[in-house]
Design a protein around this motif. Structure first.
Motif, PDB file in Angstrom:
ATOM      1  N   THR A 152     -13.579  50.618 -18.762  1.00 12.10           N
ATOM      2  CA  THR A 152     -12.608  50.493 -17.668  1.00 12.10           C
ATOM      3  C   THR A 152     -13.140  49.551 -16.587  1.00 12.10           C
ATOM      4  O   THR A 152     -12.422  48.669 -16.100  1.00 12.10           O
ATOM      5  CB  THR A 152     -12.277  51.885 -17.089  1.00 12.10           C
ATOM      6  OG1 THR A 152     -11.767  52.689 -18.164  1.00 12.10           O
ATOM      7  CG2 THR A 152     -11.240  51.814 -16.000  1.00 12.10           C
TER       8      THR A 152
ATOM      9  N   ASP B 276      -5.500  54.626 -21.474  1.00 13.12           N
ATOM     10  CA  ASP B 276      -6.172  55.917 -21.463  1.00 13.12           C
ATOM     11  C   ASP B 276      -5.276  56.960 -20.798  1.00 13.12           C
ATOM     12  O   ASP B 276      -5.018  56.890 -19.593  1.00 13.12           O
ATOM     13  CB  ASP B 276      -7.480  55.731 -20.673  1.00 13.12           C
ATOM     14  CG  ASP B 276      -8.386  56.934 -20.751  1.00 13.12           C
ATOM     15  OD1 ASP B 276      -7.889  58.031 -21.072  1.00 13.12           O
ATOM     16  OD2 ASP B 276      -9.585  56.776 -20.492  1.00 13.12           O
TER      17      ASP B 276
ATOM     18  N   ARG C 162      -6.252  58.776 -17.487  1.00 15.56           N
ATOM     19  CA  ARG C 162      -6.466  58.055 -16.223  1.00 15.56           C
ATOM     20  C   ARG C 162      -5.151  57.644 -15.591  1.00 15.56           C
ATOM     21  O   ARG C 162      -4.153  57.488 -16.295  1.00 15.56           O
ATOM     22  CB  ARG C 162      -7.297  56.791 -16.466  1.00 15.56           C
ATOM     23  CG  ARG C 162      -8.780  57.075 -16.483  1.00 15.56           C
ATOM     24  CD  ARG C 162      -9.556  55.788 -16.403  1.00 15.56           C
ATOM     25  NE  ARG C 162     -10.982  56.032 -16.336  1.00 15.56           N
ATOM     26  CZ  ARG C 162     -11.700  55.919 -15.213  1.00 15.56           C
ATOM     27  NH1 ARG C 162     -11.123  55.574 -14.086  1.00 15.56           N
ATOM     28  NH2 ARG C 162     -12.991  56.140 -15.234  1.00 15.56           N
TER      29      ARG C 162
ATOM     30  N   ASP D 247      -7.665  47.902 -21.759  1.00 17.50           N
ATOM     31  CA  ASP D 247      -8.761  48.865 -21.636  1.00 17.50           C
ATOM     32  C   ASP D 247      -8.527  49.988 -22.653  1.00 17.50           C
ATOM     33  O   ASP D 247      -7.632  50.806 -22.479  1.00 17.50           O
ATOM     34  CB  ASP D 247      -8.747  49.395 -20.187  1.00 17.50           C
ATOM     35  CG  ASP D 247      -9.679  50.579 -19.972  1.00 17.50           C
ATOM     36  OD1 ASP D 247     -10.556  50.818 -20.820  1.00 17.50           O
ATOM     37  OD2 ASP D 247      -9.515  51.263 -18.935  1.00 17.50           O
TER      38      ASP D 247
END
Ligand code: ATP
Ligand code: MG
Length: 208
Positions: free
Chosen positions: A17, A40, A43, A82
């Motif tokens: 990240t 993700d 997150r 990411d």
């Protein structure tokens, strides 16, 4: 067509990240338009305020296809995806759409063990030493670890991203209006390496 950089690897906490956001900022500093894409599910999407890049939400497969489709239609843009970590199937999908595939790893034997498996699994991926020690005594041991990886994959290891304490600022919801110089330099240097590997123009002379 946009270039897509994917930051993946089958281990948590390697710096994916942080590296994705450092790339976004560094690409911005190099004059490129970039979007850092979150996949993700654990997150939250970070605000675009004060960033030199956009942030995009692709926590569902539908959103990811939508964003990749949009990026592909945009000339001159660079998407940085990411990856979430420990999601081998997901990583394989990201590997298929990447023009540059990065595998961050820290200076631990455990990280290197996972990295070796990932380098075998993804033959086009490049290893990226992450959060690399800068103090001399720690650096020496880290260098030995790095030398072993380079010996086995001479052309597949990028220059280390140094440990920079202010890098955590990039993971805050909102960035402060200015970033410390060491962080800027690390971002620019990382982006320059990525641009070089993509065969795109970069400006190494601007690195302090
Ligand atoms: N270059 C760096 N310098 C200093 N600290 C760093 C650096 N890169 C990462 N870190 C720190 O290491 C920790 C893990 O980083 P990060 O969250 O980016 O890893 P990750 O691979 O995305 O983790 P996950 O697998 O949970 O998604 C964070 O606390 C982050 O601030
Ligand atoms: Mg992460």
């Amino acid at each position: 067509m946009a270039e897509i950089i994917c930051v993946i690897g089958n281990k948590g906490g390697t710096g994916k990240t942080t590296i994705s956001h450092m790339l976004g900022e560094g690409l911005g500093l190099n004059g490129y338009r970039a979007a850092v894409v979150l996949t993700d599910t654990g997150r939250a999407l970070l605000s675009r305020e004060n960033r030199r890049y956009l942030t995009a939400d692709a926590r569902t497969p539908g959103q990811l296809s939508g964003i990749v489709g949009k990026l592909h239609a945009l000339k001159g843009w660079i998407g940085v995806i990411d990856g979430g970590g420990s999601r081998t199937e997901h990583d394989r999908r990201l590997a298929d759409l990447a023009s540059l595939l990065l595998l961050p790893f820290r200076d631990s034997p455990e990280d290197v063990r996972t990295l070796r498996q990932d380098l075998e699994r993804f033959p086009d991926a490049l290893a990226l030493p992450s959060q690399w020690p800068t103090n001399p005594w720690q650096r020496e041991a880290a260098q030995r670890l790095l030398d072993e990886v380079v010996a086995d994959w001479p052309d597949r290891v990028l220059d280390p991203v140094p440990s920079v304490s202010s890098s955590k600022l990039l993971l805050f919801e909102t960035l402060p209006p200015t970033l410390p110089t060491p962080l800027h330099n690390a971002c620019r240097q990382l982006a320059a390496q990525a641009l070089d590997r993509l065969g795109l123009e970069f400006f190494p002379e601007r690195i302090a």
